[in-house]
Design a protein around this motif. Structure first.
Motif, PDB file in Angstrom:
ATOM      1  N   ALA A 140       0.830  -1.204   0.000  1.00 34.08           N
ATOM      2  CA  ALA A 140       0.000   0.000   0.000  1.00 34.08           C
ATOM      3  C   ALA A 140       0.865   1.254   0.000  1.00 34.08           C
ATOM      4  CB  ALA A 140      -0.944  -0.011   1.202  1.00 34.08           C
ATOM      5  N   ASP A 141       1.938   1.242   0.775  1.00 36.15           N
ATOM      6  CA  ASP A 141       2.843   2.397   0.792  1.00 36.15           C
ATOM      7  C   ASP A 141       3.464   2.628  -0.581  1.00 36.15           C
ATOM      8  OD1 ASP A 141       2.330   2.790   3.489  1.00 36.15           O
ATOM      9  OD2 ASP A 141       4.221   1.889   4.176  1.00 36.15           O
ATOM     10  N   ARG A 142       3.946   1.553  -1.215  1.00 37.30           N
ATOM     11  CA  ARG A 142       4.551   1.675  -2.548  1.00 37.30           C
ATOM     12  C   ARG A 142       3.530   2.193  -3.559  1.00 37.30           C
ATOM     13  NH1 ARG A 142       6.857  -3.410  -1.209  1.00 37.30           N
ATOM     14  NH2 ARG A 142       5.213  -4.427  -2.409  1.00 37.30           N
ATOM     15  N   ALA A 143       2.323   1.628  -3.534  1.00 40.81           N
ATOM     16  CA  ALA A 143       1.288   2.033  -4.496  1.00 40.81           C
ATOM     17  C   ALA A 143       0.896   3.496  -4.307  1.00 40.81           C
ATOM     18  CB  ALA A 143       0.070   1.113  -4.363  1.00 40.81           C
ATOM     19  N   ARG A 144       0.827   3.967  -3.056  1.00 43.42           N
ATOM     20  CA  ARG A 144       0.499   5.378  -2.808  1.00 43.42           C
ATOM     21  C   ARG A 144       1.585   6.301  -3.357  1.00 43.42           C
ATOM     22  NH1 ARG A 144      -1.507   3.599   2.093  1.00 43.42           N
ATOM     23  NH2 ARG A 144       0.434   4.046   3.161  1.00 43.42           N
ATOM     24  N   VAL A 145       2.843   5.918  -3.156  1.00 40.68           N
ATOM     25  CA  VAL A 145       3.951   6.737  -3.660  1.00 40.68           C
ATOM     26  C   VAL A 145       3.893   6.810  -5.179  1.00 40.68           C
ATOM     27  CG1 VAL A 145       6.469   6.814  -3.922  1.00 40.68           C
ATOM     28  CG2 VAL A 145       5.464   6.377  -1.681  1.00 40.68           C
ATOM     29  N   LEU A 146       3.659   5.669  -5.818  1.00 39.08           N
ATOM     30  CA  LEU A 146       3.570   5.656  -7.280  1.00 39.08           C
ATOM     31  C   LEU A 146       2.389   6.490  -7.773  1.00 39.08           C
ATOM     32  CD1 LEU A 146       4.468   1.961  -8.156  1.00 39.08           C
ATOM     33  CD2 LEU A 146       5.765   4.019  -8.751  1.00 39.08           C
ATOM     34  N   ALA A 147       1.250   6.359  -7.125  1.00 38.43           N
ATOM     35  CA  ALA A 147       0.066   7.115  -7.541  1.00 38.43           C
ATOM     36  C   ALA A 147       0.294   8.611  -7.384  1.00 38.43           C
ATOM     37  CB  ALA A 147      -1.154   6.670  -6.737  1.00 38.43           C
ATOM     38  N   SER A 169       3.155  10.073  -7.630  1.00 37.51           N
ATOM     39  CA  SER A 169       4.180  10.500  -8.591  1.00 37.51           C
ATOM     40  C   SER A 169       3.589  10.772  -9.973  1.00 37.51           C
ATOM     41  CB  SER A 169       5.288   9.455  -8.700  1.00 37.51           C
ATOM     42  OG  SER A 169       4.821   8.302  -9.397  1.00 37.51           O
ATOM     43  N   ASP A 170       2.418  10.191 -10.249  1.00 43.76           N
ATOM     44  CA  ASP A 170       1.763  10.393 -11.546  1.00 43.76           C
ATOM     45  C   ASP A 170       0.261  10.504 -11.290  1.00 43.76           C
ATOM     46  OD1 ASP A 170       0.981  10.489 -14.169  1.00 43.76           O
ATOM     47  OD2 ASP A 170       1.788   8.521 -14.714  1.00 43.76           O
ATOM     48  N   ALA A 171      -0.145  11.667 -10.794  1.00 41.88           N
ATOM     49  CA  ALA A 171      -1.518  11.874 -10.332  1.00 41.88           C
ATOM     50  C   ALA A 171      -2.557  11.697 -11.439  1.00 41.88           C
ATOM     51  CB  ALA A 171      -1.652  13.255  -9.700  1.00 41.88           C
ATOM     52  N   ASP A 172      -2.172  11.805 -12.672  1.00 45.53           N
ATOM     53  CA  ASP A 172      -3.126  11.668 -13.778  1.00 45.53           C
ATOM     54  C   ASP A 172      -3.297  10.226 -14.243  1.00 45.53           C
ATOM     55  OD1 ASP A 172      -3.531  14.411 -13.783  1.00 45.53           O
ATOM     56  OD2 ASP A 172      -1.872  14.764 -15.190  1.00 45.53           O
ATOM     57  N   ASN A 173      -2.555   9.308 -13.670  1.00 45.00           N
ATOM     58  CA  ASN A 173      -2.597   7.909 -14.094  1.00 45.00           C
ATOM     59  C   ASN A 173      -3.671   7.164 -13.307  1.00 45.00           C
ATOM     60  OD1 ASN A 173      -2.092   5.110 -14.483  1.00 45.00           O
ATOM     61  ND2 ASN A 173       0.051   5.563 -15.000  1.00 45.00           N
ATOM     62  N   LEU A 232      -4.750   4.110 -13.640  1.00 45.11           N
ATOM     63  CA  LEU A 232      -4.358   2.747 -13.295  1.00 45.11           C
ATOM     64  C   LEU A 232      -3.588   2.718 -11.978  1.00 45.11           C
ATOM     65  CD1 LEU A 232      -4.358  -0.210 -14.174  1.00 45.11           C
ATOM     66  CD2 LEU A 232      -2.263   0.263 -15.471  1.00 45.11           C
ATOM     67  N   LEU A 233      -2.672   3.676 -11.812  1.00 43.35           N
ATOM     68  CA  LEU A 233      -1.911   3.762 -10.550  1.00 43.35           C
ATOM     69  C   LEU A 233      -2.829   4.121  -9.383  1.00 43.35           C
ATOM     70  CD1 LEU A 233       1.419   5.497 -11.648  1.00 43.35           C
ATOM     71  CD2 LEU A 233       1.030   3.068 -11.153  1.00 43.35           C
ATOM     72  N   ALA A 234      -3.786   4.998  -9.615  1.00 41.87           N
ATOM     73  CA  ALA A 234      -4.736   5.386  -8.567  1.00 41.87           C
ATOM     74  C   ALA A 234      -5.576   4.185  -8.153  1.00 41.87           C
ATOM     75  CB  ALA A 234      -5.625   6.526  -9.048  1.00 41.87           C
ATOM     76  N   GLU A 235      -6.030   3.391  -9.128  1.00 42.66           N
ATOM     77  CA  GLU A 235      -6.828   2.198  -8.812  1.00 42.66           C
ATOM     78  C   GLU A 235      -5.987   1.172  -8.065  1.00 42.66           C
ATOM     79  OE1 GLU A 235      -9.482  -0.503  -7.985  1.00 42.66           O
ATOM     80  OE2 GLU A 235      -9.967   1.507  -8.705  1.00 42.66           O
ATOM     81  N   ARG A 236      -4.734   1.015  -8.460  1.00 46.27           N
ATOM     82  CA  ARG A 236      -3.832   0.076  -7.763  1.00 46.27           C
ATOM     83  C   ARG A 236      -3.634   0.534  -6.311  1.00 46.27           C
ATOM     84  NH1 ARG A 236      -2.105  -4.720  -6.593  1.00 46.27           N
ATOM     85  NH2 ARG A 236       0.115  -4.875  -6.270  1.00 46.27           N
ATOM     86  N   ALA A 237      -3.486   1.828  -6.104  1.00 45.10           N
ATOM     87  CA  ALA A 237      -3.330   2.348  -4.741  1.00 45.10           C
ATOM     88  C   ALA A 237      -4.583   2.080  -3.921  1.00 45.10           C
ATOM     89  CB  ALA A 237      -3.011   3.840  -4.773  1.00 45.10           C
ATOM     90  N   ALA A 238      -5.745   2.274  -4.523  1.00 44.02           N
ATOM     91  CA  ALA A 238      -6.997   2.009  -3.809  1.00 44.02           C
ATOM     92  C   ALA A 238      -7.129   0.516  -3.481  1.00 44.02           C
ATOM     93  CB  ALA A 238      -8.190   2.479  -4.648  1.00 44.02           C
ATOM     94  N   GLU A 239      -6.763  -0.335  -4.432  1.00 40.20           N
ATOM     95  CA  GLU A 239      -6.851  -1.784  -4.226  1.00 40.20           C
ATOM     96  C   GLU A 239      -5.911  -2.250  -3.113  1.00 40.20           C
ATOM     97  OE1 GLU A 239      -5.244  -5.585  -6.710  1.00 40.20           O
ATOM     98  OE2 GLU A 239      -6.356  -4.086  -7.851  1.00 40.20           O
ATOM     99  N   THR A 240      -4.678  -1.772  -3.148  1.00 40.69           N
ATOM    100  CA  THR A 240      -3.734  -2.182  -2.101  1.00 40.69           C
ATOM    101  C   THR A 240      -4.119  -1.556  -0.763  1.00 40.69           C
ATOM    102  OG1 THR A 240      -2.184  -0.414  -2.666  1.00 40.69           O
ATOM    103  CG2 THR A 240      -1.803  -2.588  -3.696  1.00 40.69           C
ATOM    104  N   GLY A 241      -4.741  -0.398  -0.792  1.00 38.50           N
ATOM    105  CA  GLY A 241      -5.244   0.213   0.444  1.00 38.50           C
ATOM    106  C   GLY A 241      -6.335  -0.634   1.073  1.00 38.50           C
ATOM    107  N   ARG A 242      -7.226  -1.180   0.253  1.00 39.08           N
ATOM    108  CA  ARG A 242      -8.280  -2.061   0.768  1.00 39.08           C
ATOM    109  C   ARG A 242      -7.674  -3.349   1.338  1.00 39.08           C
ATOM    110  NH1 ARG A 242     -10.780   0.167  -3.793  1.00 39.08           N
ATOM    111  NH2 ARG A 242     -10.205  -1.600  -5.116  1.00 39.08           N
ATOM    112  N   ARG A 243      -6.671  -3.880   0.652  1.00 40.28           N
ATOM    113  CA  ARG A 243      -6.000  -5.091   1.148  1.00 40.28           C
ATOM    114  C   ARG A 243      -5.333  -4.810   2.498  1.00 40.28           C
ATOM    115  NH1 ARG A 243      -0.510  -7.229  -1.052  1.00 40.28           N
ATOM    116  NH2 ARG A 243      -0.117  -8.840   0.476  1.00 40.28           N
ATOM    117  N   TYR A 244      -4.688  -3.661   2.602  1.00 32.92           N
ATOM    118  CA  TYR A 244      -4.054  -3.274   3.870  1.00 32.92           C
ATOM    119  C   TYR A 244      -5.095  -3.121   4.975  1.00 32.92           C
ATOM    120  CZ  TYR A 244      -2.104  -0.289   7.443  1.00 32.92           C
ATOM    121  OH  TYR A 244      -1.743   0.230   8.647  1.00 32.92           O
ATOM    122  N   ASP A 245      -6.209  -2.456   4.695  1.00 31.77           N
ATOM    123  CA  ASP A 245      -7.266  -2.277   5.698  1.00 31.77           C
ATOM    124  C   ASP A 245      -7.788  -3.630   6.187  1.00 31.77           C
ATOM    125  OD1 ASP A 245      -7.028   0.472   5.468  1.00 31.77           O
ATOM    126  OD2 ASP A 245      -8.787   0.681   4.160  1.00 31.77           O
TER     127      ASP A 245
END
Length: 178
Positions: free
Chosen positions: A48-55, A57-61, A63-76
């Protein structure tokens, strides 16, 4: 403001009332014997930390935003599972006079004092753990755990009770030379 009182006095009385209402610091020791849950939590947190950093770094992407949300749900979910499987022990700082009395009732032996001890390390830890436990742990139960657990686990128990006694919640910011 009360009639006839200078503004500064009313302000001080309000500050003093707030100071009186402050709660003592608390520290929670989380214990979980399920290694698989701990590993899943650690991995989910890192992902989740890695995915947030990537998202970020490229706020318009998207796919990265969805990956961050997905890993955030997994972390929760992993954090919730770990909380459910864990035992939480809570320790509260003792008022200074109570801590001083506890230290006084567990003085070091002459040999321990010669080695620099401020208290008897054979009796004080269990007494402090019990006195600062908000869960109702007795001194005998604290001694039992300290004696039965591995050194790192016993140290974690002791440190949770001791460190909360040292926790300052003040900001001693240096505002410059007078």
């Amino acid at each position: 403001m009360a009639a006839g009182k200078p503004q500064g006095l009313a302000t001080w009385e309000q500050k003093m009332e707030r100071l009186r209402r402050r709660s003592l610091p608390e520290r929670v020791l989380r214990i979980c014997d399920n290694a698989a849950l701990r590993a899943e939590y650690d991995e989910a947190r890192r992902a989740a930390d890695r995915a947030r950093v990537l998202a970020r770094s490229d706020a318009d992407n998207g796919l990265l935003a969805e990956r961050a949300a997905e890993t955030g749900r997994r972390y929760d979910a992993a954090a919730a599972a770990l909380r459910t499987a864990s035992i939480h022990l809570t320790f509260r700082a003792l008022p200074r006079p109570v801590l001083e009395e506890l230290l006084h009732t567990h003085p070091p032996t002459d040999e321990q004092a010669a080695d620099g001890s401020a208290f008897n390390p054979n009796t004080f830890p269990a007494a402090l753990i019990s006195a600062s436990s908000t869960d109702g742990m007795t001194e005998a139960e604290a001694r039992e755990l300290l004696d039965a657990w591995s050194a790192p686990d016993a140290n974690a128990l002791w440190e949770a009770a001791w460190e909360v006694q040292q926790e300052a919640r003040t900001d001693r910011t240096d505002l410059g030379k007078g």
